[in-house]
Design a protein around this motif. Structure first.
Motif, PDB file in Angstrom:
ATOM      1  N   THR A  23     -60.564 -16.152  30.711  1.00 32.34           N
ATOM      2  CA  THR A  23     -61.572 -15.535  29.858  1.00 32.34           C
ATOM      3  C   THR A  23     -62.919 -16.113  30.244  1.00 32.34           C
ATOM      4  O   THR A  23     -63.144 -17.316  30.121  1.00 32.34           O
ATOM      5  N   ASP A  24     -63.810 -15.270  30.719  1.00 30.09           N
ATOM      6  CA  ASP A  24     -65.090 -15.752  31.220  1.00 30.09           C
ATOM      7  C   ASP A  24     -65.904 -16.420  30.135  1.00 30.09           C
ATOM      8  O   ASP A  24     -65.929 -15.968  28.977  1.00 30.09           O
ATOM      9  N   SER A  27     -68.131 -14.820  27.054  1.00 30.77           N
ATOM     10  CA  SER A  27     -67.498 -13.646  26.450  1.00 30.77           C
ATOM     11  C   SER A  27     -67.556 -13.780  24.925  1.00 30.77           C
ATOM     12  O   SER A  27     -67.385 -14.861  24.366  1.00 30.77           O
ATOM     13  N   ARG A  28     -67.808 -12.677  24.266  1.00 33.35           N
ATOM     14  CA  ARG A  28     -67.872 -12.678  22.800  1.00 33.35           C
ATOM     15  C   ARG A  28     -66.543 -12.160  22.257  1.00 33.35           C
ATOM     16  O   ARG A  28     -66.110 -11.054  22.578  1.00 33.35           O
ATOM     17  N   GLY A 179     -73.922 -17.234  28.761  1.00 37.11           N
ATOM     18  CA  GLY A 179     -74.036 -16.380  27.587  1.00 37.11           C
ATOM     19  C   GLY A 179     -74.614 -17.055  26.367  1.00 37.11           C
ATOM     20  O   GLY A 179     -74.547 -16.497  25.268  1.00 37.11           O
TER      21      GLY A 179
END
Length: 297
Positions: A23-24, A27-28, A179
Motif C-alpha cells: 500500500t503506497d 494513500s488515503r 502525501g
C-alpha cells in the motif's frame, strides 16, 4: 435494536497483511460502516460517520553487491552495488563512501548495468544524492574510488541513508511522508552499509628473456654472438622511484647504444659493467620493457 422481527448486519472493511510497500505511502484509507435493520416490514439502513487516515511512509533501504572478491588496490577501482528501496514511498538516498584515498569517490547510476563507469552513458549523482526511487524498486550504482592508499586488509565502506530521516526503528517523523502523512523509520533504520575488503596489492614482477644471434646467423651461443636481453617490469599498482639494475654477465661485453626503454633509445651510463634504468614514479598499472645487448667474448 433487538427482537425476532429485527435483523442487524454490519459491513466493515478489513485490510489483509501485506509487504510494507504493497500500500503506497500517502494513500488515503476511508471507512464507513452500514447498519441494516427491519422496521415496519421494510429494510432500513443507516451509515456511520466516515473515518479516514493517510498511510504512513515506511523508510527502509538495503545495499547489496553481487561480487564477493575483495577490491584490488589502485586508482579508479569500480564498485558495483544495488540499492533497494524497501519502503512504501518514493524516497531519495544519500550515498556515502569512506576509507578511500582523498576521501572522495564518484558515484553514478549504472545505466547500462555493466559495473563500470562510462561518463557518456552513466549519470553521476549530484551532491551524492540519488533521485527518488519508487517503492520496492532497485537502483544500480557504480562507485569509482581510489583504493591505492587503503592498507591490505582494510575496507572501503559504502553507505546509503534515506533523506527523509533515519535512526531507531519506529521513530516517527511527523508530516514528512508521501502525501503529507508521517514517515516512520523501518527495521533497517533507513540506513544501510557495505564494508568491502581491499586485497593486498600484487608485488611487481620482473620477467627476463634472451635471444642469441651468432655471426653465421644461427642461434648458437658462440664467440662473437649477440645476446639480446628483454626485461618486462610489471606494476599492478602505482609505485614510487622504480629502478631496474642488471649486471652485464661475465664473459660478455655490453654493446654500446643498445639500451632501450619501451622501444626508445636511452643514453649509455656507467662503465659498461651494468645496465641501470631509472623508471621514476609509476602512476598507474603498467608494464615497462627494457632491452639491451651484450656480445659473447
Amino acid at each position: 435494536m433487538s427482537g425476532g422481527a429485527t435483523a442487524l448486519s454490519v459491513a466493515m472493511a478489513v485490510l489483509a497483511a501485506s509487504p510494507a510497500w504493497a500500500t503506497d505511502a500517502g494513500s488515503r484509507i476511508t471507512n464507513i460502516a452500514t447498519a441494516r435493520y427491519g422496521s415496519a416490514g421494510a429494510i432500513q439502513a443507516v451509515d456511520s460517520n466516515s473515518v479516514a487516515l493517510i498511510v504512513a511512509e515506511r523508510l527502509d533501504v538495503t545495499l547489496a553487491r553481487a561480487a564477493t572478491a575483495p577490491l584490488p588496490q589502485g586508482a579508479g577501482t569500480p564498485v558495483a552495488v544495488l540499492l533497494a528501496n524497501g519502503g512504501n514511498g518514493h524516497e531519495a538516498f544519500a550515498i556515502q563512501v569512506s576509507g578511500v584515498a582523498g576521501g572522495a569517490a564518484t558515484v553514478a547510476i549504472d545505466r547500462d548495468g555493466d559495473g563500470r563507469y562510462d561518463p557518456a552513458v552513466d549519470t553521476a549523482l549530484t551532491g551524492g544524492h540519488t533521485p527518488e526511487i519508487a517503492p520496492g524498486a532497485t537502483l544500480a550504482l557504480v562507485i569509482v574510488a581510489d583504493t591505492g592508499a587503503v592498507a591490505p586488509g582494510g575496507v572501503v565502506t559504502i553507505g546509503a541513508v534515506a533523506l527523509t530521516g533515519s535512526g531507531t526503528p519506529g521513530t516517527v517523523i511527523a508530516d514528512r511522508g508521501d502525501g503529507g502523512g508521517d514517515a516512520v523509520v523501518g527495521v533497517t533504520g533507513a540506513a544501510a552499509t557495505l564494508a568491502i575488503p581491499v586485497a593486498a596489492a600484487a608485488p611487481p614482477t620482473l620477467v627476463k628473456s634472451q635471444s642469441v644471434l651468432a655471426p653465421d646467423g644461427s642461434s648458437r651461443p658462440v664467440r662473437g654472438a649477440i645476446v639480446t636481453y628483454v626485461l618486462d617490469a610489471g606494476f599492478a599498482v602505482a609505485a614510487d622511484d622504480a629502478r631496474i639494475d642488471d649486471p652485464v654477465p661475465a664473459g660478455t661485453r655490453y654493446v654500446a647504444g643498445s639500451l632501450r626503454l619501451d622501444g626508445v633509445a636511452l643514453a649509455d651510463a656507467g662503465d659498461g659493467s651494468a645496465v641501470h634504468v631509472a623508471l621514476g614514479p609509476v602512476p598507474r598499472p603498467v608494464t615497462r620493457r627494457i632491452q639491451f645487448q651484450v656480445q659473447i667474448q
